[in-house]
Design a protein around this motif. Structure first.
Motif, PDB file in Angstrom:
ATOM      1  N   TYR A 135       0.801  -1.257  -0.142  1.00  0.00           N
ATOM      2  CA  TYR A 135      -0.055  -0.180   0.071  1.00  0.00           C
ATOM      3  C   TYR A 135       0.752   1.206  -0.067  1.00  0.00           C
ATOM      4  CZ  TYR A 135      -3.378  -3.369   1.218  1.00  0.00           C
ATOM      5  OH  TYR A 135      -4.141  -4.723   0.972  1.00  0.00           O
ATOM      6  N   LYS A 162      -3.017  -3.410  -5.780  1.00  0.00           N
ATOM      7  CA  LYS A 162      -3.636  -2.480  -4.856  1.00  0.00           C
ATOM      8  C   LYS A 162      -3.345  -1.136  -5.834  1.00  0.00           C
ATOM      9  CE  LYS A 162      -4.213  -5.836  -2.440  1.00  0.00           C
ATOM     10  NZ  LYS A 162      -3.264  -6.437  -1.469  1.00  0.00           N
ATOM     11  N   ALA A 197      -3.761   3.416   4.025  1.00  0.00           N
ATOM     12  CA  ALA A 197      -3.776   2.532   2.740  1.00  0.00           C
ATOM     13  C   ALA A 197      -4.957   2.973   2.106  1.00  0.00           C
ATOM     14  CB  ALA A 197      -4.007   0.936   3.297  1.00  0.00           C
ATOM     15  N   ASN A 198      -5.788   2.065   1.157  1.00  0.00           N
ATOM     16  CA  ASN A 198      -6.888   2.219   0.636  1.00  0.00           C
ATOM     17  C   ASN A 198      -8.070   1.692   0.886  1.00  0.00           C
ATOM     18  OD1 ASN A 198      -5.973  -0.133  -0.346  1.00  0.00           O
ATOM     19  ND2 ASN A 198      -6.819   0.079  -2.465  1.00  0.00           N
TER      20      ASN A 198
END
Ligand SMILES: *Cc1c(COP(=O)(O)O)cnc(C)c1O
Length: 357
Positions: free
Chosen positions: A191, A217, A296-297
């Motif tokens: 990430y 990701k 992070a996402n």
């Protein structure tokens, strides 16, 4: 007597369940940290042409020089480091674990973290020890250092930022752990683009450090490409253990094309980071919902009744990740940051569920 798996397949494998991937047809898919955005039309056409002309009758180049050169430039990989490619970083976790799996050797990770570290440790017959995070999911550095002294792990995995908690452990504490570890430390930077932090420039400081990443990701989960970066002495060993043709022709080709337009990915990541902050703000307004800090996402959030919330979201065609029965994550849901529309659907579906509609 014919032999079945009992008594033949190892007990520790028979005791495991396969990694479960739920059906997501027609759902807002926010369970697997995929990038929700597509590539620009021009780039898609270019990929189409390249694929049409690819030598599908030939084995892929096992050393993938063009792709590695591109990665080196785009990711600013230190000159004195080498790169090993994997069929996703999943495969690299397996390869690295196999390399160090002497009888009795241990793998150490914080817990909760990415489950595959522990799975591959078991597959490879290693001891696995997880060091619990604090109740707010922050790193207990003192406890981790004590566990290093106790277990003398051949291999430490740290996800930086961590999955499924989303937080980034403090750089100083991670550096202290790397310095204290008697074996290899793999920092999993799946990430990194959402965190804006990396140990790549510090590889020279730590002879026992390998940095692992993935394109999954970043918008390319479908092509399966992971890479690990470290001193040539380490990478040489990993290269022996990976499948010779583990990264196929199409993956090499598509990755190269997309990395040549990396600004597209960076722009998407920027949108996702902004979306994350908006989503966290919206979640905070819901009764009893506590989002944890994320670099992070995705966002991990504590919700009043996780089983009911998960069920209500699924009924409203929004798929997130739950952790039924998990001692620390049980009350939480993990939600990928989607497009603004998807995030809005998530928030309204969760609001309805909590209101008991
Ligand atoms: C998703 C994820 C991976 C797996 O990545 P692939 O390249 O798709 O195999 C590895 N590590 C962490 C921490 C992840 O969250």
């Amino acid at each position: 007597m014919s032999a079945g798996p009992e008594g033949i397949v190892r007990d520790e494998i028979r005791a495991l369940s396969a990694y479960h991937v739920p059906a997501a047809d027609g759902m807002v898919k926010l369970d697997a940290m995929e990038n929700p955005y597509t590539l620009p039309e021009t780039l898609r056409r270019e990929i189409g042409d390249a694929v049409a002309n690819a030598a599908l009758n030939r084995y892929p180049d096992p050393s993938a020089p063009a792709l590695k050169a591109r990665l080196r430039r785009v990711m600013e990989i230190p000159e004195r480091c080498d790169i090993v490619l994997g069929n996703g970083s999943d495969e690299l976790i397996q390869v690295i674990t196999q390399c160090v799996a002497r009888p009795g050797a241990a793998v150490l990770t914080p817990t909760p973290t990415f489950v595959m570290y522990g799975m591959y440790a078991v597959f490879c017959g290693m001891r696995y020890a997880g060091v619990p995070l604090k109740t707010d999911f922050s790193l207990d550095a003192g406890r981790f250092l004590a566990a290093i002294a106790e277990h003398k792990p051949a291999l430490v995995f740290i996800a930086y930022p961590n999955n499924p908690t989303g937080n980034l452990f403090p750089e100083d504490a991670v550096a202290e752990i790397i310095a204290a570890a008697p074996g290899l430390v793999v920092l999993d930077e799946a990430y990194h683009l959402f965190a804006g932090k990396t140990f790549l420039p510090r590889l020279a400081e730590f002879p026992n450090l390998v940095v692992m990443r993935t394109l999954s990701k970043l918008g390319l989960a479908g092509i399966r490409l992971g890479y690990a970066v470290g001193r040539p002495e380490w990478i040489r060993e990993f290269d022996k253990v990976r499948g010779v043709y583990n990264v196929n022709v199409l993956t090499q080709l598509v990755a190269e094309k997309v990395l040549a337009r990396y600004e597209v990915i960076e722009e998407q990541a920027k949108n996702i980071r902004a979306g994350r902050e908006r989503l966290a703000g919206r979640l905070r307004t819901l009764p009893g919902v506590i989002p944890y800090p994320s670099d992070a996402n995705f966002i991990l959030a504590r919700v009043p009744d996780a089983a009911r919330a998960f069920e209500g979201l699924t009924r409203r065609r929004v798929l997130v990740k739950n952790f039924p029965g998990h001692p620390m994550l049980g009350p939480c849901l993990r939600m990928t940051v989607g497009t603004p529309e998807e995030n809005e659907k998530l928030v309204s579906a969760l609001a309805e569920t909590l209101a008991g509609h």
